[in-house]
Motif scaffolding. Sequence first.
Motif, PDB file in Angstrom:
ATOM      1  N   UNK A 119       0.853  -1.317  -0.042  1.00 23.92           N
ATOM      2  CA  UNK A 119       0.145   0.063  -0.043  1.00 23.92           C
ATOM      3  C   UNK A 119       0.962   1.140   0.071  1.00 23.92           C
ATOM      4  N   UNK A 120       0.116   2.433  -0.412  1.00 22.83           N
ATOM      5  CA  UNK A 120       0.849   3.646  -0.440  1.00 22.83           C
ATOM      6  C   UNK A 120       0.000   4.530   0.611  1.00 22.83           C
ATOM      7  N   UNK A 121       0.783   5.292   1.489  1.00 25.94           N
ATOM      8  CA  UNK A 121       0.051   5.913   2.336  1.00 25.94           C
ATOM      9  C   UNK A 121       0.509   7.506   2.146  1.00 25.94           C
ATOM     10  N   UNK A 122      -0.255   8.460   2.272  1.00 25.59           N
ATOM     11  CA  UNK A 122       0.156   9.822   2.385  1.00 25.59           C
ATOM     12  C   UNK A 122       0.111  10.381   3.816  1.00 25.59           C
ATOM     13  N   UNK A 123       1.291  11.245   4.092  1.00 27.16           N
ATOM     14  CA  UNK A 123       1.453  11.724   5.220  1.00 27.16           C
ATOM     15  C   UNK A 123       1.079  13.250   4.869  1.00 27.16           C
ATOM     16  N   UNK A 124       0.596  13.853   6.016  1.00 19.46           N
ATOM     17  CA  UNK A 124      -0.091  15.110   6.031  1.00 19.46           C
ATOM     18  C   UNK A 124       1.055  16.169   5.762  1.00 19.46           C
ATOM     19  N   UNK A 125       1.079  17.086   4.848  1.00 18.56           N
ATOM     20  CA  UNK A 125       2.310  18.033   4.781  1.00 18.56           C
ATOM     21  C   UNK A 125       2.055  19.088   5.830  1.00 18.56           C
ATOM     22  N   UNK A 126       3.107  19.403   6.379  1.00 22.25           N
ATOM     23  CA  UNK A 126       3.158  20.360   7.382  1.00 22.25           C
ATOM     24  C   UNK A 126       3.146  20.120   8.767  1.00 22.25           C
ATOM     25  N   UNK A 127       3.289  18.603   8.855  1.00 22.89           N
ATOM     26  CA  UNK A 127       2.878  18.139  10.218  1.00 22.89           C
ATOM     27  C   UNK A 127       4.463  17.475  10.693  1.00 22.89           C
TER      28      UNK A 127
END
Length: 177
Positions: A119-127
Amino acid sequence: MKELTTPVQFEDIKDLKAGDVVNISGKIITARDQAHKRLIEKGKDEIPCNLKGAVIFHAGPIITKDDNSGFKMIAIGPTTSMRMNPYEKEVIEMGVKVIIGKGGMDEIVAKSLKSEGAIYLVAVGGCAALYVDSIKEIDKVNWLDLGMPEALWELNVENFGPLIVAMDSHGNSLFNK
């Protein structure tokens, strides 16, 4: 929210769908462009870390030297994942089950995720400051000759997230909706 523990097995992620939210505990490995390129050049048998069931985070952490422990992580946020498109298929085939980054990845990666059960997960930018609080220890650094942002940092994390499933192991993608 789903909790994943490394090393990750297909059984742990097979029911996740694009849009689900997860946290990860255990070991994650940072890797950017140059590290991906070197992973492929070296091949699975000559790399310094175990990629079977691994989590790779597309990140260039900000790290300083620390006189007591060696290194101190200041911040760690996602970098743009599409830069890893040329390498990711082969890296996934080395046994990686989870990729974390920012933005989308191409159709070749999507097909590899499906065929390899990853799977590919996105991390929240700015965190970046929030994510660094989940890092319990810098376990090891490999290939520091690439520079601090490009090195392979092996990190022990607890409740690393929130992360959003952007591309699941069934071929679904938030970027196609």
